[in-house]
Design a protein around this motif. Structure first.
Motif, PDB file in Angstrom:
ATOM      1  N   ILE A 137       6.817 -14.145  -3.477  1.00 53.58           N
ATOM      2  CA  ILE A 137       6.187 -14.203  -1.742  1.00 53.58           C
ATOM      3  C   ILE A 137       4.747 -14.795  -1.713  1.00 53.58           C
ATOM      4  CG2 ILE A 137       5.767 -12.407  -0.071  1.00 53.58           C
ATOM      5  CD1 ILE A 137       8.227 -10.977  -1.394  1.00 53.58           C
ATOM      6  N   GLU A 138       3.951 -14.362  -2.607  1.00 54.06           N
ATOM      7  CA  GLU A 138       2.722 -14.763  -2.682  1.00 54.06           C
ATOM      8  C   GLU A 138       2.484 -16.282  -2.455  1.00 54.06           C
ATOM      9  OE1 GLU A 138      -0.493 -13.095  -2.333  1.00 54.06           O
ATOM     10  OE2 GLU A 138       0.689 -10.980  -2.365  1.00 54.06           O
ATOM     11  N   SER A 139       3.242 -17.001  -3.257  1.00 55.11           N
ATOM     12  CA  SER A 139       3.176 -18.297  -3.182  1.00 55.11           C
ATOM     13  C   SER A 139       3.401 -18.830  -1.633  1.00 55.11           C
ATOM     14  CB  SER A 139       4.271 -19.037  -4.229  1.00 55.11           C
ATOM     15  OG  SER A 139       5.628 -18.829  -3.817  1.00 55.11           O
ATOM     16  N   TYR A 140       4.300 -18.118  -1.053  1.00 48.78           N
ATOM     17  CA  TYR A 140       4.719 -18.887   0.225  1.00 48.78           C
ATOM     18  C   TYR A 140       3.680 -18.322   1.495  1.00 48.78           C
ATOM     19  CZ  TYR A 140       9.435 -20.245  -0.005  1.00 48.78           C
ATOM     20  OH  TYR A 140      10.558 -21.073  -0.469  1.00 48.78           O
ATOM     21  N   LYS A 141       2.759 -17.173   0.919  1.00 51.51           N
ATOM     22  CA  LYS A 141       1.606 -16.787   1.762  1.00 51.51           C
ATOM     23  C   LYS A 141       0.470 -17.870   1.572  1.00 51.51           C
ATOM     24  CE  LYS A 141       0.181 -12.519   1.503  1.00 51.51           C
ATOM     25  NZ  LYS A 141       0.235 -11.127   0.955  1.00 51.51           N
ATOM     26  N   LEU A 142       0.319 -18.531   0.335  1.00 45.99           N
ATOM     27  CA  LEU A 142      -0.728 -19.645   0.165  1.00 45.99           C
ATOM     28  C   LEU A 142      -0.145 -20.998   0.830  1.00 45.99           C
ATOM     29  CD1 LEU A 142      -1.025 -18.666  -3.551  1.00 45.99           C
ATOM     30  CD2 LEU A 142      -2.935 -18.566  -1.654  1.00 45.99           C
ATOM     31  N   LEU A 143       1.194 -21.193   0.628  1.00 50.16           N
ATOM     32  CA  LEU A 143       1.746 -22.396   1.381  1.00 50.16           C
ATOM     33  C   LEU A 143       1.409 -22.376   3.080  1.00 50.16           C
ATOM     34  CD1 LEU A 143       3.252 -25.211   0.726  1.00 50.16           C
ATOM     35  CD2 LEU A 143       5.349 -23.967   1.310  1.00 50.16           C
ATOM     36  N   ALA A 144       1.761 -21.171   3.318  1.00 51.86           N
ATOM     37  CA  ALA A 144       1.468 -20.984   4.776  1.00 51.86           C
ATOM     38  C   ALA A 144       0.166 -21.411   5.539  1.00 51.86           C
ATOM     39  CB  ALA A 144       1.855 -19.554   5.328  1.00 51.86           C
ATOM     40  N   LYS A 145      -1.008 -21.805   4.657  1.00 54.28           N
ATOM     41  CA  LYS A 145      -2.350 -22.256   4.818  1.00 54.28           C
ATOM     42  C   LYS A 145      -2.265 -23.758   5.219  1.00 54.28           C
ATOM     43  CE  LYS A 145      -4.644 -18.070   3.145  1.00 54.28           C
ATOM     44  NZ  LYS A 145      -5.456 -17.622   2.279  1.00 54.28           N
ATOM     45  N   ALA A 146      -1.120 -24.309   4.845  1.00 57.11           N
ATOM     46  CA  ALA A 146      -0.942 -25.817   4.971  1.00 57.11           C
ATOM     47  C   ALA A 146      -1.248 -26.117   6.698  1.00 57.11           C
ATOM     48  CB  ALA A 146       0.292 -26.406   4.648  1.00 57.11           C
ATOM     49  N   PRO A 147      -1.471 -27.217   6.861  1.00 57.50           N
ATOM     50  CA  PRO A 147      -1.863 -27.624   8.328  1.00 57.50           C
ATOM     51  C   PRO A 147      -0.428 -27.280   9.202  1.00 57.50           C
ATOM     52  CG  PRO A 147      -2.674 -29.465   6.966  1.00 57.50           C
ATOM     53  CD  PRO A 147      -2.042 -28.364   6.048  1.00 57.50           C
ATOM     54  N   ALA A 148      -0.613 -26.901  10.253  1.00 56.22           N
ATOM     55  CA  ALA A 148       0.652 -26.665  11.402  1.00 56.22           C
ATOM     56  C   ALA A 148       1.360 -28.044  11.608  1.00 56.22           C
ATOM     57  CB  ALA A 148      -0.083 -26.137  12.644  1.00 56.22           C
ATOM     58  N   SER A 149       0.689 -29.234  11.633  1.00 59.44           N
ATOM     59  CA  SER A 149       1.231 -30.476  11.923  1.00 59.44           C
ATOM     60  C   SER A 149       2.220 -30.884  10.740  1.00 59.44           C
ATOM     61  CB  SER A 149       0.311 -31.469  11.947  1.00 59.44           C
ATOM     62  OG  SER A 149      -0.428 -31.703  10.770  1.00 59.44           O
ATOM     63  N   VAL A 150       2.126 -30.041   9.636  1.00 54.24           N
ATOM     64  CA  VAL A 150       3.200 -30.600   8.513  1.00 54.24           C
ATOM     65  C   VAL A 150       3.969 -29.367   7.965  1.00 54.24           C
ATOM     66  CG1 VAL A 150       2.059 -32.782   7.753  1.00 54.24           C
ATOM     67  CG2 VAL A 150       1.504 -30.655   6.978  1.00 54.24           C
ATOM     68  N   MET A 151       3.554 -28.229   8.682  1.00 50.94           N
ATOM     69  CA  MET A 151       4.274 -27.052   8.190  1.00 50.94           C
ATOM     70  C   MET A 151       5.910 -26.895   8.086  1.00 50.94           C
ATOM     71  SD  MET A 151       3.523 -23.823   7.081  1.00 50.94           S
ATOM     72  CE  MET A 151       1.881 -23.704   7.514  1.00 50.94           C
ATOM     73  N   LYS A 152       6.554 -27.539   8.973  1.00 53.66           N
ATOM     74  CA  LYS A 152       8.071 -27.386   8.972  1.00 53.66           C
ATOM     75  C   LYS A 152       8.311 -28.414   7.655  1.00 53.66           C
ATOM     76  CE  LYS A 152      12.412 -28.595  11.149  1.00 53.66           C
ATOM     77  NZ  LYS A 152      12.857 -29.131   9.698  1.00 53.66           N
ATOM     78  N   GLU A 153       7.675 -29.600   7.726  1.00 54.96           N
ATOM     79  CA  GLU A 153       8.016 -30.466   6.333  1.00 54.96           C
ATOM     80  C   GLU A 153       7.682 -29.723   4.961  1.00 54.96           C
ATOM     81  OE1 GLU A 153       6.578 -31.348   8.932  1.00 54.96           O
ATOM     82  OE2 GLU A 153       7.424 -33.285   9.701  1.00 54.96           O
ATOM     83  N   ALA A 154       6.455 -29.127   4.958  1.00 52.79           N
ATOM     84  CA  ALA A 154       6.032 -28.454   3.595  1.00 52.79           C
ATOM     85  C   ALA A 154       7.012 -27.305   3.404  1.00 52.79           C
ATOM     86  CB  ALA A 154       4.637 -27.749   3.835  1.00 52.79           C
ATOM     87  N   LEU A 155       7.138 -26.361   4.380  1.00 51.89           N
ATOM     88  CA  LEU A 155       8.101 -25.294   4.085  1.00 51.89           C
ATOM     89  C   LEU A 155       9.437 -26.011   3.510  1.00 51.89           C
ATOM     90  CD1 LEU A 155       7.249 -22.781   7.052  1.00 51.89           C
ATOM     91  CD2 LEU A 155       7.072 -22.480   4.103  1.00 51.89           C
ATOM     92  N   ASP A 156      10.130 -26.725   4.263  1.00 51.21           N
ATOM     93  CA  ASP A 156      11.288 -27.244   3.596  1.00 51.21           C
ATOM     94  C   ASP A 156      11.485 -27.814   2.301  1.00 51.21           C
ATOM     95  OD1 ASP A 156      12.522 -26.884   6.086  1.00 51.21           O
ATOM     96  OD2 ASP A 156      12.464 -28.738   6.982  1.00 51.21           O
ATOM     97  N   LEU A 157      10.293 -28.628   2.026  1.00 50.64           N
ATOM     98  CA  LEU A 157      10.262 -28.995   0.797  1.00 50.64           C
ATOM     99  C   LEU A 157       9.965 -27.990  -0.224  1.00 50.64           C
ATOM    100  CD1 LEU A 157       9.816 -31.350  -1.372  1.00 50.64           C
ATOM    101  CD2 LEU A 157       7.048 -31.359  -0.725  1.00 50.64           C
ATOM    102  N   PHE A 158       9.263 -27.108  -0.081  1.00 53.29           N
ATOM    103  CA  PHE A 158       8.949 -25.986  -0.991  1.00 53.29           C
ATOM    104  C   PHE A 158      10.168 -25.162  -1.144  1.00 53.29           C
ATOM    105  CE2 PHE A 158       6.565 -22.073  -2.409  1.00 53.29           C
ATOM    106  CZ  PHE A 158       6.261 -22.276  -3.465  1.00 53.29           C
ATOM    107  N   SER A 159      10.815 -24.822  -0.013  1.00 46.20           N
ATOM    108  CA  SER A 159      12.078 -24.157   0.036  1.00 46.20           C
ATOM    109  C   SER A 159      13.091 -24.799  -0.937  1.00 46.20           C
ATOM    110  CB  SER A 159      12.480 -23.523   1.294  1.00 46.20           C
ATOM    111  OG  SER A 159      11.402 -22.733   2.090  1.00 46.20           O
ATOM    112  N   THR A 160      13.376 -25.978  -0.511  1.00 48.29           N
ATOM    113  CA  THR A 160      14.479 -26.573  -1.279  1.00 48.29           C
ATOM    114  C   THR A 160      14.224 -26.580  -2.889  1.00 48.29           C
ATOM    115  OG1 THR A 160      14.824 -28.245   0.590  1.00 48.29           O
ATOM    116  CG2 THR A 160      15.537 -28.951  -1.769  1.00 48.29           C
TER     117      THR A 160
END
Length: 327
Positions: free
Chosen positions: A113-136
């Motif tokens: 969960i902490e790793s997702y909290k850190l990833l959530a600090k990525a720019p909003a402009s690429v947040m969806k792509e970043a979350l999709d990549l990380f979750s996959t």
């Protein structure tokens, strides 16, 4: 482009200052312990290197997502050690040995969960792509671990299945780290994909090199005793290839694998027997050839990026350092 020294300094500061919630200490102390025992930090380093190909300064937008790569990797190690019944990690007791299994399971959960909290600090402009990549990627790593456990009950596995397993368990997170840095850095879709393929091939090479080192490496360099994979009948590239080539030696190989390991003398005998078969079949040299081939494929993707010589050299240096322990 950001200088390599600045990246090294950033990694040192990033993990030196990484903080987790204080209470309850029984939940968060294992996280701090796991991060403090260190590691090679190869995933956040690659994330920052990929980002630096497209940006000139490091900021929170990339530093936290880079840290997410390492925190997630460390979570997988906590759970892997429980499943493998491993007593030692990086020269110190594993989390479940220092505390207990229940603590390690729960602390590992919150670490993911902490790793997702850190990833959530990525720019909003690429947040969806970043979350999709990380979750996959996160799901794929779990799939790889399941295949690895499934293989424990099999005498041998096809090479195709072995490569699929290490691709999921090891390579995809390294590939994700490269693509994440490029994505946040503003790279094109094509550049992101080429860097993903670069990281994926390096990940395969890295795991096969690790397999090779467990049998043929120098303990002082490898960081742990040689022959552990043989003792535990672990499915490695070497064992998989040995079964492919064994022919008339198949019964001898199976006999060597069945040697009991009730004492240190038994362990030494088993390692010597299996390694002797590897030597006859030239398995060690073939593994090195496979590593070299995958390294070359990774650098081929770098060439397709069309980078300036200095930037291309950074990716080549990273690749060589990552898998160069067996050369």
């Amino acid at each position: 482009m950001i200088q390599e020294k600045h990246i090294e300094d950033a990694i040192r500061d990033l993990f030196g200052n990484l903080k987790f919630t204080a209470e309850p200490s029984g939940l968060y102390d294992p996280l701090r312990y796991m991060m403090e025992i260190g590691g090679k930090r190869i995933r956040p380093r690659l994330c920052l290197i990929a980002y630096s190909l497209f940006k000139d300064t490091l900021s929170e937008e990339i530093l936290s997502p880079a840290a997410a790569m390492e925190v997630f990797h460390s979570f997988t190690l906590i759970h892997d050690d429980i499943m493998d019944k491993a007593d030692v990690r990086r020269g110190v007791p594993t989390v479940y040995r220092k505390w207990d299994e229940n603590t390690a399971i729960l602390s590992g959960d919150v670490m993911s969960i902490e790793s997702y909290k850190l990833l959530a600090k990525a720019p909003a402009s690429v947040m969806k792509e970043a979350l999709d990549l990380f979750s996959t990627t996160a799901a794929q790593v779990c799939e790889g671990q399941q295949y690895d456990m499934d293989f424990e009950d099999m005498q041998s596995v096809p090479m195709e299945d072995y490569l699929k397993m290490i691709g999921l368990k090891t390579a995809v997170l390294i590939a994700c780290s490269a693509k994440m840095g490029a994505l946040i850095g503003g790279a094109s879709e094509r550049e992101c994909e080429l860097l993903y393929r670069y990281g994926y091939n390096l990940g395969l090479a890295f795991q096969i090199a690790d397999d090779w080192l467990d049998t043929y490496g120098d303990p002082a360099v490898f960081g742990k005793a040689i022959g552990g994979d043989i003792v535990n009948n672990k499915k490695t590239w070497l064992l998989t290839r040995a079964f492919e080539k064994a022919g008339d030696m198949r019964d001898e190989l199976m006999g060597a694998m069945s040697i009991p390991v009730l004492s240190e003398e038994h362990k030494a005998a088993k390692i010597e027997a299996v390694k002797g078969i590897y030597d006859v079949l030239n398995i060690g040299e073939e593994a090195k050839q496979e590593i070299t081939m995958l390294h070359g494929q990774a650098l081929g993707y770098v060439s397709e990026l069309g980078l300036a010589p200095g930037a291309e050299a950074v990716l080549k240096n990273y690749a060589t350092k990552l898998i160069g322990r067996n050369k």
